[in-house]
Scaffold this active site. Structure first.
Site, PDB file in Angstrom:
ATOM      1  CE  LYS A  83      -2.535   0.453   3.601  1.00 50.44           C
ATOM      2  NZ  LYS A  83      -1.937  -0.635   3.937  1.00 50.44           N
ATOM      3  CB  THR A  85       5.220  -0.084  -2.467  1.00 48.59           C
ATOM      4  OG1 THR A  85       5.880  -0.486  -1.357  1.00 48.59           O
ATOM      5  CG2 THR A  85       5.914  -0.077  -3.511  1.00 48.59           C
ATOM      6  NE  ARG A 106      -0.584   4.911   7.496  1.00 48.95           N
ATOM      7  CZ  ARG A 106      -0.774   3.663   7.562  1.00 48.95           C
ATOM      8  NH1 ARG A 106      -1.756   3.449   8.646  1.00 48.95           N
ATOM      9  NH2 ARG A 106      -0.181   2.583   6.945  1.00 48.95           N
ATOM     10  CE  LYS A 117       2.628  -3.278   8.450  1.00 47.11           C
ATOM     11  NZ  LYS A 117       3.253  -1.947   8.380  1.00 47.11           N
ATOM     12  CB  ALA A 285      -5.481   1.239  10.469  1.00 49.30           C
ATOM     13  CG  PHE A 313      -3.459  -3.037   8.778  1.00 47.96           C
ATOM     14  CD1 PHE A 313      -2.738  -3.747   8.484  1.00 47.96           C
ATOM     15  CD2 PHE A 313      -3.616  -2.346   9.841  1.00 47.96           C
ATOM     16  CE1 PHE A 313      -1.518  -4.092   9.251  1.00 47.96           C
ATOM     17  CE2 PHE A 313      -2.418  -2.391  10.934  1.00 47.96           C
ATOM     18  CZ  PHE A 313      -1.567  -3.326  10.468  1.00 47.96           C
ATOM     19  CG  PHE A 393       4.686  -9.743  -6.550  1.00 46.44           C
ATOM     20  CD1 PHE A 393       5.351 -10.375  -5.589  1.00 46.44           C
ATOM     21  CD2 PHE A 393       3.641  -8.451  -6.444  1.00 46.44           C
ATOM     22  CE1 PHE A 393       5.610  -9.592  -4.332  1.00 46.44           C
ATOM     23  CE2 PHE A 393       3.684  -8.295  -4.716  1.00 46.44           C
ATOM     24  CZ  PHE A 393       4.605  -8.701  -3.854  1.00 46.44           C
ATOM     25  CD1 TRP A 421       8.669  -3.275  -4.329  1.00 40.22           C
ATOM     26  CD2 TRP A 421       9.769  -4.291  -5.834  1.00 40.22           C
ATOM     27  NE1 TRP A 421       9.617  -3.936  -3.730  1.00 40.22           N
ATOM     28  CE2 TRP A 421      10.543  -4.678  -4.469  1.00 40.22           C
ATOM     29  CE3 TRP A 421      10.543  -4.903  -7.042  1.00 40.22           C
ATOM     30  CZ2 TRP A 421      11.449  -5.291  -4.608  1.00 40.22           C
ATOM     31  CZ3 TRP A 421      11.496  -5.578  -6.894  1.00 40.22           C
ATOM     32  CH2 TRP A 421      12.050  -5.967  -5.595  1.00 40.22           C
TER      33      TRP A 421
END
Lengths: 568, 568
Positions: A83, A85, A106, A117, A285, A313, A393, A421
């Site tokens: 998210k 990214t 954030r 994480k 969140a 999230f 991906f 990415w």
């Protein structure tokens, strides 16, 4: 960034290697060239981070607002969605296609950094930098929030110690201490042991700082005066007569505000492509409201034509709170909404185990699409147009991509593959074009999910039924009594902030996809009178995480030149 | 600053008012003009604070050292002595008389800020600025130290939780958590209550961050590699077989070092007269070693001809530790020593109550002089020449001044009146001249008080007898056993860091003047294997202070423009 894609054929670089190899511009230059902010209106923290002064932000108040784009995601899985990214990639791409865009992210918490994480500064070639700084301490905002939180705690126990003029009931102190660390040992403690000089023993505990009410107040405050007003409103417990005791009665709000004075100004950094990004407040969140600060978002809307922000999230948690808590109060409503999915993660929602994700599996993808579809359906309830961004991906197959596009089509939703990415902003240009077109052609008519004057119980049930697809909510008598007590005390008009596992629409983290017919058990209700919402804790979620069996901290090292390794 | 003295006739300004009215220069300009440091070698924190990069400091290593002047004081009283104020005034005065001088101060802790002691940035017209920033968060060093301390704590309990491969005995975990706050409720706690998911309940506690071993390591580390080595050596407790468990065994040292990476670079600010000052590490010489960082002191010695630094509280605590811990290791030894006294405080030592200090009292002054004389005698044991600086108060009478000068004369010590509080550096020029003359004419032949190979017990007794004037030390069997255990484990060569009340040569804070014939009870011994000293806790001193009945925090406010009032 062409080297991004060629890297895919060699051993891929880690996020920290890419970040450390970045060519950063001095942040004063980025601010001046991209946003027209002069050095005197910035408070530098090193050469690559700066706070933007609140006086300067105040001077922008008559400018028109840009357009707000909210990035959220499907229900998270161990496969990763990306998210942050995507938020960074989309922001870079908007700049590439000639739009003036800022990102609002954030701040990362140290807890997950040393836990499991990983960082929260994007990934691959869609990162904000300097990545180590952002992940470790940054400009000290969370330390300031923790200090303000704990000063209030110390002042409460100190008040009781020196005579307890307010007649605070030590058993009914609800204010918890805070620390920016995953430390399960501090969840439930007894304090003030060891005799008379240490005070009156009582049950207490620590939450991770990001879950604290001070963090929420910090994120929701409009300005310094609003900050101090909200801090004073905090309810810390009750007297023996069950009257509420506030931070103002403890005379703590002024000192707490002083501790937060510098932190309240938003932090400016840059992406790998040297575009400006605010990073200010509010992760988690699941157990917090999980949005970046209102001050940063409002400043960004004055400074740019497009503001890309994120909510934590899955959309059921982050976006719902973004809409029903932040937008309800802050008057800045989203114009478009981007939901991030990956084919890998959708296959997991369709029942595939993590080790089998490398194989094409159209059946599982179709089955897992239900999760994405439910999030799309949810967000439509807020009357904001939506675009699906598929974070690419390398193992996604052509057939899988075609299937996902077709499925989104049946849900009348545009679905764009995005390769930020590997390629940075260049990989997200199609997504950026699609978002701009959506904004230009589809009206946004934002409305919150429930009205202020619905009862607290019904608000909670509305979220559970409309967003989580639950049949109903359940709660024991103490929780029902607490709801009634809050309504009687005049807090019935506040919105709800659900604390719940992020891994499922239910309270069972293993229930992937779109479970139906479940009920949501409400375990506990906490009033955040200063943040101006009611926290409803559902299921087994903890407001203080623990470290995993092998914490990420085990592998972090620093060499003699100060280079950090092992941080993601 | 002529306005300083005229202010004495109007309502005197508060320290914060003087500080807020200061004309600060951008810190990059101060660094360039006064020290020749370029912008790229500085890490700015706002426009008026900066860290000096460690790489730049390393580049100075072949330069000759300047002369180190240590400022300490008589035994503190509620009348106030003004050690930091004198350090700043002397530094400004040295610059005024044409010497290149820097000050090296210690960072204030938030604890006393919100408690009762007030700020630690000087006072009157001898202050370092920006005063609010320095007192609140500053550049975040103490938050970083707290985080490193608490990461280790969380990793210890996490290790036990996940199977306890090292077989740590939960009853023998000695590592305590830390917080930069006065919070007596956290001194003695039980953690991990509430069931299986929260770990194994055990007794634990918090110290104020400044008293932590990580703070001491931070202050004593020569460089990044030394920092990480020392962090790894920390002993956190014992196994069931009573083998020591280190931070390295918990795999914590790398992540702790990463958390301290930025903090390790010294902070540069300016005085009201725009002279450079380092402020880095280490207050609380009662419960910690209480000196600023070795890195800052060494950098200052390379950058200036005269370095004025301070050691906390009375010379019995601050200076003794400065000599026996910091100088023993750091190879930079003081060339001259300034002891600060006030006539008011000496009268208190002579038996005068605080309310009667306004009256001339030659008899009490002569009696109280014994305290100053004992400190002079003490410092001579380190073979460093000494000057007495009398921090002038407006009610000091001519006869009192004449008497004090005569008494110092009988002790063969120069005694200089100094009026820097009211006049800034101009008020301390005579002191500066006297210090320079002392350095030029009197040789310094520094030697620590006791040799490395004396036993730990005898080292402690030597300090008690030679410095505190005690007859002997006493201790129960557990303490004696602990001394023996440490010697057996190879820690017998470490120096001693006494934790003791700062208000008396004895362990009774009410015993003023120079008590004789007392004994020093040793209550507890703690090994700081990373800091490389042994903490000997004497009497009732606490390593976590509490807030007073009316905390300073009660009166701190912030207005809508962010101006803070009530902070001193």
């Amino acid at each position: 960034m062409a080297e991004g894609s060629s890297e895919q054929h060699k051993k891929p670089k880690s996020d920290i290697e890419i970040s450390q190899a970045a060519t950063m511009r001095p942040i004063l230059d980025v601010a001046k060239d991209k946003l027209g902010i002069e050095a005197q209106d910035l408070i530098p923290y090193g050469h690559y981070k700066a706070k933007v002064s609140l006086d300067y932000i105040d001077s922008l108040k008559d400018k028109p607002d840009g357009k707000l784009i909210l990035v959220t995601a499907i229900t998270p899985t161990p496969a990763g969605e990306g998210k942050t990214t995507t938020t960074v990639g989309l922001g870079d791409a908007l700049n590439r296609i000639g739009k003036k865009a800022i990102m609002c992210l954030r701040e990362p918490s140290l807890g997950p950094c040393f836990g499991m994480k990983g960082g929260a500064a994007g990934g691959g070639y869609a990162q904000v930098v300097p990545m180590e700084d952002i992940n470790l301490h940054f400009t000290g905002d969370f330390h300031a929030i923790g200090a303000a939180n704990n000063l209030l705690a110390a002042m409460i126990d100190n008040h009781i110690y020196w005579g307890n003029k307010l007649d605070i009931d030590a058993r009914r102190v609800t204010w918890r201490r805070g620390i920016d660390m995953n430390d399960r040992a501090l969840r439930s403690i007894v304090t003030s042991l060891g005799g008379v000089t240490n005070g009156f023993p009582r049950e207490a505990g620590f939450d991770i700082v990001v879950a604290s009410e001070v963090m929420a107040i910090f994120c929701l405050a409009k300005d310094r005066a609003d900050l101090q007003r909200r801090l004073g409103q905090i309810q810390v417990g009750q007297t023996r007569d069950k009257d509420a005791v506030t931070a103002d009665q403890i005379s703590a709000a002024g000192a707490m505000a002083a501790l937060l004075k510098d932190a309240l100004a938003p932090n400016l950094v840059q992406t790998l492509e040297n575009n400006p990004a605010f990073i200010h407040g509010g992760p988690f969140a699941n157990i917090a409201h999980g949005c970046n600060s209102v001050i940063a978002t409002k400043a960004a809307l004055k400074l740019a034509d497009y503001v890309v922000t994120e909510a934590g999230f899955g959309a059921d948690l982050g976006a719902e709170k973004f809409f029903d808590i932040k937008c309800r109060k802050a008057a800045s409503s989203p114009i478009a909404w981007v939901i991030v999915a990956t084919i890998r993660a959708l296959k997991m929602h369709g029942g595939v185990a993590k080790d089998d994700l490398k194989k094409e599996n159209l059946e599982a993808l179709e089955k897992g699409f239900a999760n994405l579809e439910k999030h799309i359906e949810n967000v439509r309830k807020f009357h904001v147009p939506v675009v699906v961004a598929v974070n690419r991906f390398s193992l996604d197959t052509d057939d899988e991509i075609a299937l996902l596009k077709r499925l989104c089509g049946t849900a009348s939703t545009e679905c764009v593959m995005s390769d930020h990415w590997a390629l940075g902003g260049a990989g997200a240009e199609e997504l950026a074009e699609s978002v701009v077109k959506t904004i230009d052609t589809k009206p946004s008519d934002f409305a919150p999910l429930y009205p202020d004057d619905m009862s607290l119980w019904d608000k909670t049930r509305t979220i559970a039924q409309e967003i989580y697809g639950a049949e109903d909510i359940t709660a024991g008598k103490p929780v029902r009594d607490k709801f009634a007590e809050l309504e009687k005390a005049g807090f019935g008009k506040l919105p709800i902030c659900v604390a719940k596992t992020q891994y499922s629409f239910t309270t069972n983290p293993d229930a992937k996809g779109v479970p139906l017919g479940h009920t949501i058990p409400v375990r506990e209700v906490r009033l955040s009178a200063g943040a101006e919402f009611v926290v409803v804790i559902c299921g087994d979620i903890m407001t203080m995480p623990g470290l995993p069996r092998v914490p990420a901290a085990n592998n972090i090292e620093m060499d003699a030149e100060g280079r950090i390794t092992g941080l993601f």
